[in-house]
Design a protein around this motif. Structure first.
Motif, PDB file in Angstrom:
ATOM      1  N   TYR A 159       0.876  -1.192   0.169  1.00 28.92           N
ATOM      2  CA  TYR A 159       0.085   0.021  -0.196  1.00 28.92           C
ATOM      3  C   TYR A 159       0.863   1.291   0.008  1.00 28.92           C
ATOM      4  CZ  TYR A 159      -4.250  -2.922   0.534  1.00 28.92           C
ATOM      5  OH  TYR A 159      -5.241  -3.474   0.060  1.00 28.92           O
ATOM      6  N   HIS A 160       2.039   1.043   0.846  1.00 32.28           N
ATOM      7  CA  HIS A 160       3.003   2.259   0.751  1.00 32.28           C
ATOM      8  C   HIS A 160       3.272   2.537  -0.765  1.00 32.28           C
ATOM      9  CE1 HIS A 160       5.340   4.977   2.842  1.00 32.28           C
ATOM     10  NE2 HIS A 160       6.454   4.529   2.193  1.00 32.28           N
ATOM     11  N   GLN A 161       3.682   1.516  -1.231  1.00 31.87           N
ATOM     12  CA  GLN A 161       3.944   1.519  -2.994  1.00 31.87           C
ATOM     13  C   GLN A 161       3.027   2.415  -3.887  1.00 31.87           C
ATOM     14  OE1 GLN A 161       6.788  -0.551  -3.715  1.00 31.87           O
ATOM     15  NE2 GLN A 161       7.102   1.082  -5.181  1.00 31.87           N
ATOM     16  N   ILE A 162       1.604   2.017  -3.498  1.00 27.54           N
ATOM     17  CA  ILE A 162       0.359   2.407  -4.243  1.00 27.54           C
ATOM     18  C   ILE A 162       0.470   4.051  -3.593  1.00 27.54           C
ATOM     19  CG2 ILE A 162      -2.259   2.688  -4.186  1.00 27.54           C
ATOM     20  CD1 ILE A 162      -1.047   0.091  -5.221  1.00 27.54           C
ATOM     21  N   GLU A 163       0.700   4.339  -2.477  1.00 31.93           N
ATOM     22  CA  GLU A 163       0.609   5.850  -2.318  1.00 31.93           C
ATOM     23  C   GLU A 163       1.685   6.686  -3.032  1.00 31.93           C
ATOM     24  OE1 GLU A 163       0.827   5.573   2.089  1.00 31.93           O
ATOM     25  OE2 GLU A 163      -0.551   7.255   1.933  1.00 31.93           O
ATOM     26  N   ASP A 164       2.763   5.950  -3.017  1.00 34.37           N
ATOM     27  CA  ASP A 164       3.954   6.690  -3.858  1.00 34.37           C
ATOM     28  C   ASP A 164       3.719   6.721  -5.199  1.00 34.37           C
ATOM     29  OD1 ASP A 164       5.596   6.592  -1.717  1.00 34.37           O
ATOM     30  OD2 ASP A 164       6.904   4.872  -2.207  1.00 34.37           O
ATOM     31  N   VAL A 165       3.018   5.717  -5.813  1.00 36.58           N
ATOM     32  CA  VAL A 165       2.611   5.671  -7.224  1.00 36.58           C
ATOM     33  C   VAL A 165       1.684   6.867  -7.455  1.00 36.58           C
ATOM     34  CG1 VAL A 165       1.190   4.558  -9.143  1.00 36.58           C
ATOM     35  CG2 VAL A 165       3.072   3.329  -7.865  1.00 36.58           C
ATOM     36  N   ARG A 166       0.547   6.995  -6.427  1.00 31.22           N
ATOM     37  CA  ARG A 166      -0.358   8.053  -6.814  1.00 31.22           C
ATOM     38  C   ARG A 166       0.340   9.361  -6.726  1.00 31.22           C
ATOM     39  NH1 ARG A 166      -4.641  10.673  -3.296  1.00 31.22           N
ATOM     40  NH2 ARG A 166      -3.179  10.289  -1.426  1.00 31.22           N
ATOM     41  N   ARG A 167       1.342   9.710  -5.775  1.00 27.44           N
ATOM     42  CA  ARG A 167       2.116  10.708  -5.583  1.00 27.44           C
ATOM     43  C   ARG A 167       2.673  11.328  -6.814  1.00 27.44           C
ATOM     44  NH1 ARG A 167       5.991   9.847  -1.475  1.00 27.44           N
ATOM     45  NH2 ARG A 167       7.192   9.341  -3.256  1.00 27.44           N
ATOM     46  N   ASP A 168       3.526  10.124  -7.526  1.00 24.84           N
ATOM     47  CA  ASP A 168       4.313  10.325  -8.746  1.00 24.84           C
ATOM     48  C   ASP A 168       3.584  10.412  -9.987  1.00 24.84           C
ATOM     49  OD1 ASP A 168       6.330  10.119  -7.119  1.00 24.84           O
ATOM     50  OD2 ASP A 168       6.866   7.948  -7.710  1.00 24.84           O
ATOM     51  N   MET A 169       2.420   9.459 -10.054  1.00 27.41           N
ATOM     52  CA  MET A 169       1.704   9.777 -11.195  1.00 27.41           C
ATOM     53  C   MET A 169       0.498  10.529 -11.044  1.00 27.41           C
ATOM     54  SD  MET A 169       2.246   5.808 -12.473  1.00 27.41           S
ATOM     55  CE  MET A 169       1.949   5.958 -14.434  1.00 27.41           C
ATOM     56  N   GLY A 170      -0.193  10.954 -10.014  1.00 29.59           N
ATOM     57  CA  GLY A 170      -1.306  11.520  -9.964  1.00 29.59           C
ATOM     58  C   GLY A 170      -2.603  10.964 -10.185  1.00 29.59           C
ATOM     59  N   CYS A 171      -2.617   9.599 -10.284  1.00 27.93           N
ATOM     60  CA  CYS A 171      -3.886   8.745 -10.835  1.00 27.93           C
ATOM     61  C   CYS A 171      -4.444   8.621  -9.552  1.00 27.93           C
ATOM     62  CB  CYS A 171      -3.247   7.270 -11.292  1.00 27.93           C
ATOM     63  SG  CYS A 171      -2.246   6.527 -10.371  1.00 27.93           S
ATOM     64  N   ALA A 172      -5.934   8.460  -9.709  1.00 25.77           N
ATOM     65  CA  ALA A 172      -6.832   8.161  -8.890  1.00 25.77           C
ATOM     66  C   ALA A 172      -6.745   6.803  -8.466  1.00 25.77           C
ATOM     67  CB  ALA A 172      -8.155   8.431  -9.225  1.00 25.77           C
ATOM     68  N   VAL A 173      -6.987   6.342  -7.279  1.00 32.00           N
ATOM     69  CA  VAL A 173      -6.952   4.698  -6.825  1.00 32.00           C
ATOM     70  C   VAL A 173      -8.403   4.173  -6.355  1.00 32.00           C
ATOM     71  CG1 VAL A 173      -5.843   3.102  -5.554  1.00 32.00           C
ATOM     72  CG2 VAL A 173      -4.399   5.010  -6.285  1.00 32.00           C
ATOM     73  N   VAL A 174      -8.814   3.290  -6.674  1.00 33.13           N
ATOM     74  CA  VAL A 174     -10.023   2.747  -6.122  1.00 33.13           C
ATOM     75  C   VAL A 174      -9.493   1.202  -5.689  1.00 33.13           C
ATOM     76  CG1 VAL A 174     -12.306   1.798  -6.588  1.00 33.13           C
ATOM     77  CG2 VAL A 174     -11.644   3.845  -7.780  1.00 33.13           C
ATOM     78  N   MET A 175      -9.851   1.057  -4.547  1.00 40.42           N
ATOM     79  CA  MET A 175      -9.341  -0.321  -4.146  1.00 40.42           C
ATOM     80  C   MET A 175     -10.234  -1.092  -3.252  1.00 40.42           C
ATOM     81  SD  MET A 175      -5.902   0.699  -2.122  1.00 40.42           S
ATOM     82  CE  MET A 175      -5.925   1.854  -0.571  1.00 40.42           C
ATOM     83  N   VAL A 176     -10.254  -2.277  -3.385  1.00 35.37           N
ATOM     84  CA  VAL A 176     -11.245  -3.012  -2.390  1.00 35.37           C
ATOM     85  C   VAL A 176      -9.941  -3.765  -1.314  1.00 35.37           C
ATOM     86  CG1 VAL A 176     -12.282  -5.365  -2.189  1.00 35.37           C
ATOM     87  CG2 VAL A 176     -12.788  -3.714  -3.799  1.00 35.37           C
ATOM     88  N   SER A 177     -10.414  -3.609   0.020  1.00 37.98           N
ATOM     89  CA  SER A 177      -9.498  -4.282   0.828  1.00 37.98           C
ATOM     90  C   SER A 177     -10.112  -4.694   2.030  1.00 37.98           C
ATOM     91  CB  SER A 177      -8.398  -3.331   1.408  1.00 37.98           C
ATOM     92  OG  SER A 177      -7.534  -4.197   2.029  1.00 37.98           O
ATOM     93  N   HIS A 178      -9.748  -6.088   2.677  1.00 34.09           N
ATOM     94  CA  HIS A 178     -10.040  -6.307   4.075  1.00 34.09           C
ATOM     95  C   HIS A 178      -9.304  -5.783   5.095  1.00 34.09           C
ATOM     96  CE1 HIS A 178     -13.309  -8.784   3.042  1.00 34.09           C
ATOM     97  NE2 HIS A 178     -12.746  -9.429   2.034  1.00 34.09           N
ATOM     98  N   ASP A 179      -7.859  -5.309   4.572  1.00 37.39           N
ATOM     99  CA  ASP A 179      -6.916  -4.712   5.680  1.00 37.39           C
ATOM    100  C   ASP A 179      -7.365  -3.426   6.109  1.00 37.39           C
ATOM    101  OD1 ASP A 179      -5.368  -7.077   4.881  1.00 37.39           O
ATOM    102  OD2 ASP A 179      -4.705  -6.080   3.187  1.00 37.39           O
ATOM    103  N   LEU A 180      -8.532  -3.474   6.940  1.00 43.96           N
ATOM    104  CA  LEU A 180      -9.194  -2.190   7.261  1.00 43.96           C
ATOM    105  C   LEU A 180      -8.117  -1.042   7.711  1.00 43.96           C
ATOM    106  CD1 LEU A 180     -12.397  -3.695   8.853  1.00 43.96           C
ATOM    107  CD2 LEU A 180     -12.040  -2.626   6.684  1.00 43.96           C
ATOM    108  N   HIS A 181      -7.271  -1.393   8.721  1.00 43.08           N
ATOM    109  CA  HIS A 181      -6.440  -0.305   9.329  1.00 43.08           C
ATOM    110  C   HIS A 181      -5.624   0.241   8.327  1.00 43.08           C
ATOM    111  CE1 HIS A 181      -5.936  -4.161  11.149  1.00 43.08           C
ATOM    112  NE2 HIS A 181      -4.715  -4.210  11.133  1.00 43.08           N
ATOM    113  N   VAL A 182      -4.990  -0.761   7.574  1.00 40.25           N
ATOM    114  CA  VAL A 182      -3.820  -0.221   6.745  1.00 40.25           C
ATOM    115  C   VAL A 182      -4.682   0.659   5.638  1.00 40.25           C
ATOM    116  CG1 VAL A 182      -2.123  -0.908   5.040  1.00 40.25           C
ATOM    117  CG2 VAL A 182      -2.536  -2.068   7.010  1.00 40.25           C
ATOM    118  N   VAL A 183      -5.741   0.263   5.055  1.00 40.75           N
ATOM    119  CA  VAL A 183      -6.281   0.927   4.115  1.00 40.75           C
ATOM    120  C   VAL A 183      -7.111   2.233   4.416  1.00 40.75           C
ATOM    121  CG1 VAL A 183      -8.408   0.698   2.814  1.00 40.75           C
ATOM    122  CG2 VAL A 183      -6.864  -0.872   2.472  1.00 40.75           C
ATOM    123  N   MET A 184      -7.646   2.132   5.651  1.00 46.82           N
ATOM    124  CA  MET A 184      -8.417   3.205   5.935  1.00 46.82           C
ATOM    125  C   MET A 184      -7.375   4.510   6.160  1.00 46.82           C
ATOM    126  SD  MET A 184     -11.715   2.820   6.670  1.00 46.82           S
ATOM    127  CE  MET A 184     -12.549   2.708   8.250  1.00 46.82           C
TER     128      MET A 184
END
Lengths: 244, 263
Positions: A159-184
């Motif tokens: 998820y950290h990688q996803i945040e980096d990707v979002r920061r670098d590429m500026g894309c929106a992210v839609v995700m489904v997850s069960h890892d409630l605390h990490v994701v929230m």
């Protein structure tokens, strides 16, 4: 205009209504997490967003020329199919070598190009799937329980990688997850799904909503409290967000 | 040269090998072994249809094999488990085909020719049909190769990349029906599925990419066809089964070598 929006969307799978009356909109650059119990229609909603599932009612509107990157829940590659990471990334269209290299870099696995898909660890495999989703520099990245089968640190790193990707590429992210605390912790907005949209809003609002508590209890409150604590300071991303 | 029945037999065997092997890779990758069984067993029903309506055998087989392949293809798209149902279709088609051929009023049919093939009786016309059908089947696979592979890996991922998995499945279905129709004369309804699966499985340990696996499978299938033909002369054995026996021996060798080849 929203990148992608649904209006009164209804989805039917095998004769069963899995979602009804869903109206959501995803804006440029935001991270939206979809939570909900098993069978609540989370994956079906994502599959409808990418066009793999036809609406039984209502409509889906995509911004013109919208580029979608999709990371599926899991991918079972049959052991009889020999395929290198490079070969996998060149399907269905051959890609420029530089684009493949850059996507692997962004996904945090620069050295895997020549490896066989079958030999990858769970975490490496998911990152290769992420790299694949990044090939077309998407406007929106859609992830379906992309950390299933990863341990807690592995999921947090992903998820950290996803945040980096979002920061670098500026894309929106839609995700489904069960890892409630990490994701929230990583989300701008949370969408709680159970056949319909139960509640939505910032992580704090959703976690306090009675509908969400009815589904998940108050067990995640502790994790969220931790989240609030961690994020009261400025949001500079130079420090590590490790899972608690 | 084509006046020699041995040359015609060899060319027919190679033609079928080249068509069946790459297609067989997809059958193996997609775990569709029963798909091949059901479709090739339905060929017998096609023979009965062709004989009773006085049509060319190739046409009857192609139509029935295509119908069966479409039915199976539609069934495998569902979410429910279809293993048993596919088994019923595969064996049901064979049994009904056998019954249908045996009750044809006007002629005694040489059943074993359709069950095990009669490669030594291949005519110049047969040869043209076999190579024509094989060429179309291989051309379909080459044309759709990247999209077919994507759809094989993950239908959803393919959809997200703008590939329609249903369409690719249809292409495979077409290629399969065509291959079954051309292979009937060479290896017979019972052993067509073997020519699809065994060379592909034998090629796996030597392959690092889907393309090399398809090419390796085609080479192994060709070797099987030629060696099987030769063996059937030397040992005076039925040709179709001899070809499949050689393929099975190659698979056993390949499986034995596989641990040595790893990495």
């Amino acid at each position: 205009m929203s990148l992608i929006s649904t209006n009164n969307l209804k989805l039917v799978l095998g004769g069963q209504i899995v979602l009804d009356g869903v109206s959501i909109a995803i804006e440029r650059g935001e991270i939206v997490t979809i939570v909900g119990p098993n069978g609540s229609g989370k994956s079906s909603l994502l599959r409808a967003l990418i066009g793999a599932l036809k609406p039984a009612g209502g409509s889906i509107t995509r911004a013109e020329g919208l580029r979608i990157g999709y990371v599926p829940q899991k991918l079972q590659i049959d052991a009889t199919l020999p395929l290198t990471v490079q070969g996998f990334l060149n399907l269905p269209r051959r890609q420029d070598r530089a684009i493949v290299t850059s996507a692997l870099n962004r996904a945090g696995v620069p050295d895997l190009a020549k490896r066989q898909m079958a030999d990858l660890s769970g975490g490496q495999f998911q990152r290769v799937l992420l790299a694949r989703a990044l090939l077309n520099t998407p406007d929106i990245l859609i992830l379906d329980e992309a950390t299933q089968g990863l341990d807690q640190p592995g999921a947090a790193a992903f998820y950290h990688q996803i945040e980096d990707v979002r920061r670098d590429m500026g894309c929106a992210v839609v995700m489904v997850s069960h890892d409630l605390h990490v994701v929230m912790a990583a989300s701008d907005r949370v969408l709680c799904l159970n056949g319909h949209v139960c509640c939505e809003g910032t992580p704090e609002i959703v976690a306090d909503a009675p509908e969400y508590r009815a589904l998940f209890g108050t067990g995640t409150q502790g994790a969220l409290a931790l989240y609030r604590h961690e994020h009261t300071h400025s949001h500079d991303h130079t420090h590590k967000h490790e899972a608690p | 040269m084509l006046d020699d029945f041995v040359v015609r037999a060899a060319l027919a065997g190679v033609g079928v090998a080249l068509a069946a092997a790459p297609l067989g890779c997809f059958v193996v990758w997609r775990r569709m072994a029963y798909f091949g069984d059901a479709t090739s067993h339905a060929a017998l029903l096609g023979v009965a249809l062709a004989l009773s309506l006085d049509l060319p055998i190739f046409g009857g087989v192609l139509v029935v094999a295509l119908a069966m392949a479409l039915i199976v293809s539609g069934l495998t798209g569902r979410t429910v488990s279809t293993d048993a149902l596919l088994g019923v279709l595969a064996h049901g088609a064979l049994a009904i085909g056998l019954v249908a051929v045996s009750v044809l009023p006007n002629q005694r049919v040489d059943l074993s020719a359709y069950l095990f093939g009669e490669i030594l009786a291949v005519t110049k016309t047969d040869l043209a049909v076999i190579w024509g059908g094989a060429a179309v089947s291989v051309a379909l696979l080459v044309w759709r190769w990247q999209a077919l592979l994507s759809a094989t890996l993950s239908p959803d991922l393919a959809t997200a990349s703008g590939v329609n998995p249903k369409r690719e499945q249809l292409i495979l279905t077409l290629a399969l029906a065509l291959t079954v129709a051309v292979a009937l004369k060479v290896v017979g309804a019972l052993l067509i599925a073997a020519m699809l699966i065994i060379p592909a499985a034998a090629a796996r340990p030597f392959s690092r990419s889907p393309e090399t696996m398809a090419i390796m499978a085609a080479i192994l299938a060709t070797v099987s066809a030629l060696a099987g033909l030769a063996a059937s002369f030397v040992f005076d054995t039925p040709t179709g089964p001899s070809i499949v026996t050689v393929a099975a021996i190659l698979f056993a060798l390949s499986a034995g070598l596989a641990p040595l080849l790893r990495r």
